[in-house]
Scaffold this active site. Structure first.
Site: not given
Ligand code: 4GW
Ligand code: MN
Length: 334
Positions: A213, A283, A191, A306, A102
């Site tokens: 997935h 991934e 995540d 989701d 986080a």
């Molecule tokens: C774009 O600006 C960003 S910031 C995309 C991910 C970001 C982010 C992700 C962040 O600023 N801080 C962070 O701790 N994470 C971690 O990476 C967090 O644990 C998150 O669950 C994981 C993967 O990113 P996500 O959940 O946004 O990815 P998706 O949308 O593919 O689940």
């Molecule tokens: Mn996520």
């Protein structure tokens, strides 16, 4: 001997017999009480569990695949019995670690993540939350159940979001050697933009665990979004691939997690040196690893859902749900 004396002896014998009988009855009663109440006996009783017998001619699910071609179970609702599994894992006094990252604004997800995990994740087992963050003071103090702990670990801030996501592999690898190996038996890496909304227990634990997935469920291998650039370390040819695994949920023993994260991090670094980055970042490397190191257990999309993907019939439970995020607010501003 006079008749009187003979009568006296007879009465005496009767009394002795009565005492012996009473003593015997008392002993039997004591044993019956011990059987019910004595802790040792109670413990022995616990070994005998009441549960329905598996039926050899009745498959537990007929609508989905529940076993991979290499005989790894695919975990779906209805395929396992928690009573049996919990007893088996309690016997081993198993310790489970769960990692989340986080950084930056993603700290806002931590409270709900842990609150819901307290309700649904590995209830009754030993759990340690490892929260990796660049904003330690933003992590709230949260009341945890007995046998559960929270460890907050400081990590650097990466500017590119792709690096935030990908560097998780390096940090999990490092912490596996530094502390996980001494503190927990299994690790679950997920995540943080998620909430638990139904039970997730020891049915997910195994040597090496991948999760299907939700957006790629039953997609033919040539249409899976694997990395297709042959120059990349994450490359998977179109005629290869079993399942498409999600980057947001994998697990295993510390030894297996070390090997997985070591491979993924090294592959990313090798690609970076060639100015390449795989299409779906960490991934893509995870999928490459799990294709050639087959998982010993596979979690169905119940374990990473989701609601954007709707509510298909095969999905009986939604255990771990993506939180809808305002992408602009959560990602773009500091
Ligand atoms: C774009 O600006 C960003 S910031 C995309 C991910 C970001 C982010 C992700 C962040 O600023 N801080 C962070 O701790 N994470 C971690 O990476 C967090 O644990 C998150 O669950 C994981 C993967 O990113 P996500 O959940 O946004 O990815 P998706 O949308 O593919 O689940
Ligand atoms: Mn996520």
């Amino acid at each position: 001997m006079s008749i009187n004396r003979a009568e006296k002896i007879c009465w005496k014998k009767c009394w002795i017999l009565n005492y012996v009988l009473a003593f015997l009855l008392f002993t039997i009663w004591c044993f019956s009480m011990m059987w019910r109440w004595h802790p040792v006996v109670v413990y022995a009783c616990k070994e005998q569990m009441i549960y329905s017998q598996p039926e050899s001619n009745k498959p537990t699910r007929s609508d989905v695949l529940i076993l991979s071609p290499w005989l790894a179970p695919i975990v779906w609702n209805g395929t396992y019995n928690s009573v049996i599994l919990n007893a088996q894992f309690h016997q081993r006094n198993v310790r489970v670690g769960i990692t989340v990252f986080a950084t930056k604004k993603y700290t806002i997800f931590v409270q709900n993540f842990i609150d819901t995990a307290e309700k649904y994740f590995m209830v009754g087992h030993k759990v340690t939350y490892y929260v990796f963050t660049d904003r330690v003071s933003d992590i709230p103090a949260i009341d945890l159940r007995e046998g559960r702990h929270l460890v907050v670990l400081q990590v650097p801030t990466y500017q590119r979001w792709q690096d935030v996501s990908m560097r998780r592999m390096e940090m999990i690898r490092h912490t596996s050697q530094e502390r996980f190996i001494n503190e927990v038996d299994y690790l679950v890496c997920v995540d943080v933009d998620m909430i638990f909304s139904d039970e997730i227990g020891v049915e997910i634990l195994s040597n090496l665990v991948g999760t299907l997935h939700p957006g790629m469920f039953s997609v033919p291998r040539e249409s899976c979004t694997y990395e297709r650039n042959p120059q990349s370390e994450a490359y998977i040819p179109t005629d290869d691939g079993d399942f498409y695994y999600a980057g947001g949920f994998f697990g295993g023993t510390i030894e297996e997690i070390y090997k997985l994260t070591n491979f993924c991090h090294n592959a990313m670094m090798a690609d970076q040196a060639k100015n390449i980055e795989a299409i779906w970042h960490d991934e893509s490397y995870l999928n490459k690893y799990l294709l050639y190191h087959k998982p010993t257990k596979i979690l169905s999309p119940e374990y990473l859902w989701d609601d954007d993907f709707g509510r298909p019939d095969y999905l009986k439970r939604r255990r771990f749900l993506a939180v809808r995020k305002n992408h602009y607010q959560i990602r773009n501003r500091r």
